[in-house]
Design an enzyme around this catalytic site. Structure first.
Site, short mmCIF file in Angstrom:
data_model
loop_
_atom_site.label_atom_id
_atom_site.label_comp_id
_atom_site.label_asym_id
_atom_site.label_seq_id
_atom_site.Cartn_x
_atom_site.Cartn_y
_atom_site.Cartn_z
N ASP A 42 -23.67 10.91 5.49
CA ASP A 42 -24.10 9.83 6.37
C ASP A 42 -23.68 8.45 5.87
OD1 ASP A 42 -25.71 9.80 4.20
OD2 ASP A 42 -27.61 9.67 5.28
N HIS A 248 5.20 5.73 -2.36
CA HIS A 248 3.82 5.44 -1.98
C HIS A 248 2.83 6.12 -2.94
CE1 HIS A 248 5.18 4.30 2.35
NE2 HIS A 248 5.40 3.36 1.48
N ASP A 265 2.49 -2.53 -6.62
CA ASP A 265 2.65 -3.00 -5.24
C ASP A 265 1.23 -3.14 -4.70
OD1 ASP A 265 3.07 -3.35 -2.52
OD2 ASP A 265 4.66 -1.84 -2.38
N ASP A 276 1.42 -8.73 0.55
CA ASP A 276 2.12 -7.49 0.15
C ASP A 276 3.14 -7.85 -0.91
OD1 ASP A 276 3.37 -5.08 -0.06
OD2 ASP A 276 4.12 -5.00 2.01
N HIS A 355 14.80 2.66 0.58
CA HIS A 355 14.00 2.19 1.72
C HIS A 355 14.63 0.92 2.29
CE1 HIS A 355 12.42 -0.88 -1.03
NE2 HIS A 355 12.13 0.09 -1.89
N HIS A 359 9.84 -5.93 6.02
CA HIS A 359 9.10 -5.68 7.27
C HIS A 359 8.29 -6.91 7.62
CE1 HIS A 359 5.53 -5.13 4.71
NE2 HIS A 359 6.30 -4.41 3.92
N HIS A 366 2.16 -3.63 7.40
CA HIS A 366 3.42 -3.40 8.11
C HIS A 366 3.14 -3.88 9.53
CE1 HIS A 366 4.47 0.00 5.07
NE2 HIS A 366 4.60 -1.20 4.57
N GLU A 392 12.04 -6.99 -0.17
CA GLU A 392 11.64 -6.11 -1.27
C GLU A 392 12.70 -5.08 -1.63
OE1 GLU A 392 8.53 -3.30 -0.10
OE2 GLU A 392 8.39 -4.28 1.84
N TYR A 396 15.59 2.97 -7.75
CA TYR A 396 14.73 4.05 -8.25
C TYR A 396 15.60 5.16 -8.83
CZ TYR A 396 11.90 1.38 -5.05
OH TYR A 396 11.29 0.33 -4.41
N ARG A 414 10.94 -2.44 -8.19
CA ARG A 414 10.90 -3.10 -6.88
C ARG A 414 10.33 -4.49 -7.10
NH1 ARG A 414 8.58 0.48 -4.23
NH2 ARG A 414 6.40 -0.13 -4.11
N GLU A 416 8.97 -7.72 -4.66
CA GLU A 416 8.65 -8.01 -3.25
C GLU A 416 7.93 -9.35 -3.12
OE1 GLU A 416 5.81 -5.27 -1.51
OE2 GLU A 416 6.48 -5.80 0.51
MN LIG Z 1 5.99 -4.18 1.67
#
Ligand SMILES: [Mn+2]
Length: 446
Positions: A42, A248, A265, A276, A355, A359, A366, A392, A396, A414, A416
């Site tokens: 609950d 991710h 990230d 982001d 990638h 974005h 996003h 970004e 890798y 990365r 960004e």
């Molecule tokens: Mn991003």
């Protein structure tokens, strides 16, 4: 300011008026709030308002429904909210409710009714309208409820009442509005970027071999929350060593090893708006030679892309600029082998830059807005002042990649930043998260 929104109520009224101006004549838009979602038995997940509903209302309670009713004159249109009734017992247990009266006085709806009256009221409002507009994404059961209201009206067909004949997804209209940020929205996005940049600084300062990824995640969440960004805008990625090569990764439960990199990230959410930001830095505070080589290549490619960001630019073009730069750089490091011209023509860096370059950013991390993805899937949308986006690039190289020299394996980088398009170029909103090798090593040496 409307409570918890950091925006004046006039801004929400303007958004509704602007949206109504684009609705077809004799139509009604029904935009549903989010629902609470059970986490366990609950107890519920922290409530996250439906962003389409939030954009038009600033109203943060679950289950509400906004009806925008337009005849053939925008000036005569009405904004009607259906919301939970005041309830002393429920409010003692679960928290205060705005109620119908304050929804009208503070949120400036023309009318507000209890949700208990919605079936009766909506059947009357929908009768003899030509079209119903709903906005994706919305809970599935809401679409069924709309169909049920329409079916109810059809039962009265013999009395001369007509049900709307078209059901239209109006999300494109809303998404297009949301893509262009107002001055007041930009102030919030600037703020949440500063908060999130401070969180990245804190992570660098607290990082140490032997700690666990989740301990660094806790430092980020602390810095977000203590500055008013009570939630992370998305699951924070705190990825040590080879974990950075899982795009991710959110397990965040490994130990941090001396000599490896840490990719973070993470961004906070303030009054609904996301930051982001990604930073990658050495766990022991000092980049090794191969780490520095890859890091500098990614950073140079990001600076190149940011410098080329301006009105009229496109993601497609920026992807080309960065693709060629990274391909040449990887060739020079001996990571890509073969004929350089062929490698560039094939955009060979895609093996390691897996990638897209960026974005839109806003209420959703996003964010919504058409990229004008054509048949070749190129992102041809021209940037315009007021749009906010991420840049970004990343490289890798998995630990298991035996096609490269051993010294490169397990390196994932990365970087960004969040960028606002201005009239003459850009404004980098990510101003306080260290990015150069010198800045990072200096901060971590302290
Ligand atoms: Mn991003």
């Amino acid at each position: 300011m409307l409570k918890n929104t950091l925006l004046p109520v006039a801004e929400f009224c303007q958004r509704r008026a602007h949206f109504i101006g684009q609705m077809p004549n004799n139509s009604i838009a029904l935009i549903a709030a989010g629902n609470e979602v059970t986490r366990s038995n609950d107890t519920e997940y922290p409530f996250c308002q439906n962003k389409q509903f939030y954009y038009l209302t600033g109203f943060n309670e679950p289950d509400a429904i906004l009806a925008l009713v337009k005849t053939d004159d925008s000036a005569a249109a009405r904004s009607i909210l259906f919301s939970r009734e005041k309830d002393q017992l429920q409010e003692v247990w679960h928290g205060r409710r705005i109620g119908q009266q304050r929804a009208v006085t503070e949120y400036k709806f023309d009318d507000c009714y209890s949700l208990a009256d919605i079936d009766q009221q909506l059947v009357a409002l929908l009768a003899n309208k030509s079209a119903v507009l709903i906005a994706q994404p919305t809970a599935n059961d809401f679409q069924q409820r709309v169909l049920n209201w329409l079916a109810e009206i059809r039962k009265s067909a013999r009395t001369g009442v007509k049900a709307p004949s078209s059901l239209i997804d109006c999300s494109d209209l809303l998404n297009e509005m949301r893509l262009h940020k107002s001055a007041a929205e930009l102030d919030i996005i600037r703020k949440v970027n500063i908060i999130s940049g401070a969180a990245h600084q804190r992570a660098m300062q607290q990082c140490q071999a032997g700690k666990f990824e989740y301990q660094i995640e806790a430092e980020l969440l602390h810095e977000f929350a203590i500055n008013g960004a009570r939630q992370a805008a998305y699951g924070s990625i705190v990825a040590g060593g080879d974990n950075a090569n899982i795009l991710h990764y959110t397990d965040n439960d490994d130990v941090l090893n001396d000599g490896e990199l840490l990719l973070i990230d993470a961004g906070g959410e303030l009054a609904g708006y996301a930051a982001d930001i990604t930073r990658t830095f050495p766990i022991n505070g000092k980049f090794s030679e191969p780490q520095a080589a890859i890091y500098q290549l990614v950073l140079d490619s990001q600076n190149l892309a940011i410098a080329a960001t301006m009105p009229g630019q496109t993601f497609a073009e920026l992807n080309c600029i960065v693709g060629e730069f990274l391909t040449r750089g990887l060739y020079e490091l001996g990571i890509l082998n073969g004929d350089l011209n062929e490698l560039v023509a094939q955009n060979a860096c895609k093996k390691y830059f897996i990638h897209g370059l960026g974005h839109w950013l806003g209420l959703d991390v996003h964010d919504v807005g058409d990229y004008q993805v054509n048949e070749s899937r190129q992102q041809m949308r021209a940037f315009a002042p007021g749009m906010v986006l991420t840049i970004e690039p990343g490289i890798y190289i998995a630990k298991s990649d035996t096609s490269v020299d051993e010294k490169w394996r397990g390196i994932g980088v990365r970087i960004e930043d969040n960028i606002l398009i201005t009239a003459n170029g850009y404004e980098n909103l990510t101003v306080n998260a260290p990015k150069t090798i010198n800045e990072i090593e200096a901060l971590m040496a302290r």
